[in-house]
Design a protein around this motif. Structure first.
Motif, short mmCIF file in Angstrom:
data_model
loop_
_atom_site.label_atom_id
_atom_site.label_comp_id
_atom_site.label_asym_id
_atom_site.label_seq_id
_atom_site.Cartn_x
_atom_site.Cartn_y
_atom_site.Cartn_z
N SER B 70 92.59 27.32 -20.45
CA SER B 70 91.78 28.50 -20.78
C SER B 70 90.50 28.05 -21.49
N PRO B 71 89.50 28.89 -21.53
CA PRO B 71 88.26 28.52 -22.21
C PRO B 71 88.47 28.18 -23.69
N GLY B 72 89.39 28.88 -24.35
CA GLY B 72 89.67 28.62 -25.76
C GLY B 72 90.21 27.22 -25.97
N ARG B 75 87.49 24.70 -25.40
CA ARG B 75 86.57 24.63 -26.56
C ARG B 75 87.15 23.71 -27.63
N GLU B 76 88.45 23.79 -27.80
CA GLU B 76 89.14 22.95 -28.78
C GLU B 76 88.97 21.48 -28.42
N PHE B 79 85.45 20.39 -29.11
CA PHE B 79 85.19 20.23 -30.53
C PHE B 79 85.71 18.89 -31.04
N GLU B 82 83.73 15.98 -29.74
CA GLU B 82 82.45 15.86 -30.45
C GLU B 82 82.65 15.30 -31.85
N LEU B 83 83.75 15.71 -32.47
CA LEU B 83 84.04 15.21 -33.81
C LEU B 83 84.25 13.70 -33.78
N SER B 86 81.04 11.95 -33.13
CA SER B 86 80.19 12.01 -34.32
C SER B 86 80.65 10.99 -35.36
N GLU B 177 61.41 10.60 -39.50
CA GLU B 177 62.39 11.70 -39.49
C GLU B 177 61.70 13.03 -39.74
N GLU B 184 60.30 19.08 -33.73
CA GLU B 184 61.38 19.97 -33.27
C GLU B 184 61.10 21.41 -33.66
N ARG B 188 60.76 24.37 -31.19
CA ARG B 188 61.63 25.54 -31.37
C ARG B 188 60.81 26.82 -31.38
N ARG B 191 59.68 27.63 -27.96
CA ARG B 191 60.80 28.17 -27.20
C ARG B 191 61.08 29.61 -27.59
N GLU B 192 60.99 29.87 -28.89
CA GLU B 192 61.22 31.24 -29.35
C GLU B 192 60.23 32.19 -28.69
N LEU B 195 61.13 32.66 -25.09
CA LEU B 195 62.31 33.53 -24.97
C LEU B 195 61.92 34.98 -25.21
#
Lengths: 184, 354
Positions: B70-72, B75-76, B79, B82-83, B86, B177, B184, B188, B191-192, B195
């Motif tokens: 399932s999508p849920g 997603r887990e 996540f 990615e963790l 990272s 940085e 950025e 952004r 882009r705003e 949009l």
């Protein structure tokens, strides 16, 4: 008047199902999470909708004066959920199941925003928690050692990591939502 | 007991349980919050093992079914992936920093010291003054006593140069940085704006569609009304043949030996409309009409028929067919002159057969 009665039924039901919850809302969320997992662990394609369907029927029956046992209120919930599952299987056989399609954020700046959110949320964790996560995932040979160092069993360690991840995930999602709102 | 429970939960998640065991686990996690937490944490551990490739082939297949259902669930998985990525990125960045600062080769060649005899390390995490000076192995102490002070100065200078380079690089990194963040931010904002424009455009398109839809509905309604009107008209006209027959009569001329022109009328009509054709070159202000049978019986008459009733050279009069029996009839039309004297205009003859 009708909405007040509905609210009373709602409150009574979730107080009965989750008596340890801090509030009715948190009780409702916990109950819903259990049902979502119930359907997810049965490999349903849309567990969230099925959970909502179950709760809808439960509320409807309770409003129609259906009695729920105070000793084991979840036995009734289980019965409803099982019926909903059987109907889902029947519909799936007929080919009538609706599949939820998730939208992927494909904005050019999404990756950058995600990295910022991750960084921000990781920084919000205490150094000990950060180190625990790093050691848990990057050096899995040491999991038993980590557990011993913390004075925990392996299961307790897993539970601790799970809680840290849960908090981190909410932080990421909130940060992303906030960034999306700023973008839009 | 705990191990047995953990094993049951593990098998439950991998769909390796009987229906009875499944019901047992499900009813328990619904009713027992601690047990539910346990199942969640074992699921999380299973996900970790799945992503780190620590499951057997069979277990991996079953775990895939669980985590991709399932999508849920997906997603887990996303996540945690990615963790881990990272954490790995942070860890390798830390290792790189330590490796960069801990490489002594070039500096030791400059100082003229044998690499094995001396170690120079600058730890960025620790800023203790004691570590600015290199540690001296005790066995070499006596031989270093007559060491030239200039060499010490050189070593110190090298250390200072390295520290200032690190500081410079750090400052440079911060400024880059900041530049990146500013870029950025600009991107952004653009882009705003884009949009916002896209959203306005979408709103306008939506409005246009809505207007078109309204117009279409209005046209449909008009068409429906027209059709209804048409239907009503059709119904009305279909009823007419039963109640009213309209017949055009032209003036009858009487000729010696000639054939009179007569019109047969259907007895089913309830009403009949006679339309009397007139010579428009000879019009009067008012007319009188009279219908008689050939044997002189007057059936119907009307005086003072206004000339405005004449339309397109025809004067219409409507009668009930009940008035007409099986007879021959004559309609006499007279015009009324200005002095009120009647003037014969025309005769119209017809026969009725029931």
């Amino acid at each position: 008047m009708e909405s007040k009665t509905s609210q009373t039924v709602f409150d009574k039901l979730f107080r009965l199902l989750e008596p340890d919850a801090q509030s009715i809302d948190s009780g409702f969320r916990r109950c819903r999470l259990k049902l979502v997992k119930f359907f997810a662990w049965r490999h349903c394609e849309d567990p969230e909708n099925l959970a909502d369907e179950t709760i809808g029927r439960l509320l409807k029956n309770v409003r129609a004066n259906q009695e729920i046992s105070a000793d084991n209120p979840y036995s009734y919930v289980y019965a409803i959920a099982s019926n909903v599952f059987k109907e889902y299987l029947r519909a799936k056989k007929k080919g009538g199941v609706v599949i939820d399609i998730e939208l992927v954020r494909n904005l050019a700046g999404a990756a950058g925003t995600d990295d910022e959110c991750k960084k921000q949320c990781m920084e919000q964790l205490s150094p000990e928690k950060r180190e625990l996560l790093a050691r848990y995932y990057l050096d899995d040979a040491e999991r038993d050692e980590i557990a011993q160092e913390q004075g925990l069993s392996l299961n307790a360690l897993r539970l601790q990591v799970h809680r840290i991840k849960y908090g981190l995930r909410h932080c990421w999602e909130d940060c992303r939502k906030h960034s999306d709102r700023m973008r839009n | 007991m705990n191990d047995k429970t953990d094993d049951l939960i593990h098998r439950f998640l991998l769909d390796e349980v009987s229906e009875e065991e499944r019901s047992q686990v499900e009813e328990r996690f619904l009713a027992d919050n601690d047990f539910f937490e346990k199942v969640l944490s074992i699921e999380a551990a299973l996900l970790d093992q799945y992503l780190l490739g620590q499951l057997t082939d069979e277990q991996r297949k079953r775990a895939r079914t669980l985590f991709e259902s399932s999508p849920g669930q997906r997603r887990e998985v996303e996540f945690v992936s990615e963790l881990i990525a990272s954490l790995r990125a942070t860890d390798s960045a830390n290792r790189r920093t330590i490796a960069t600062t801990g490489e002594p080769e070039s500096e030791e060649t400059l100082s003229g010291v044998h690499p094995k005899e001396e170690t120079i390390s600058i730890d960025s995490e620790v800023a203790s003054p004691a570590r600015a000076f290199p540690p001296v192995p005790t066995g070499w102490k006596n031989s270093l006593l007559p060491f030239n002070a200039r060499c010490w100065l050189v070593v110190l200078t090298i250390c200072l140069v390295m520290m200032s380079s690190i500081l410079y690089l750090y400052t440079k990194k911060r400024s880059l940085e900041a530049q990146r963040i500013a870029a950025e931010q600009k991107s952004r904002e653009s882009r705003e704006k884009l949009l916002e424009e896209a959203r306005r455009k979408a709103e306008l398109s939506k409005q246009l569609e809505s207007e078109k839809e309204k117009q279409r509905r209005t046209e449909e309604k008009v068409e429906e009304k027209t059709e209804e009107k048409g239907e009503l008209t059709a119904r009305a006209s279909t009823r007419r043949p039963d109640r009213l027959t309209s017949i055009l009569l032209t003036p009858t001329t009487f000729e010696r030996g000639g054939n009179s022109k007569a019109l047969s009328l259907k007895a089913t009509s309830r009403q009949i409309q006679f339309r009397l054709a007139l010579d428009e070159s000879q019009l009067y202000k008012r007319y009188s009409l009279q219908i008689t049978t050939f044997d002189g019986r007057r059936v119907w008459s009307k005086d003072a028929v206004d000339a405005s009733r004449i339309k397109k050279g025809q004067l219409a009069l409507t009668l009930s067919t009940a008035l007409l029996t099986d007879e021959d009839y004559r309609i006499e039309l007279k015009g009324l002159s200005d002095n009120g004297e009647p003037v014969h205009v025309a005769d119209y003859i017809f026969k009725v057969r029931r």
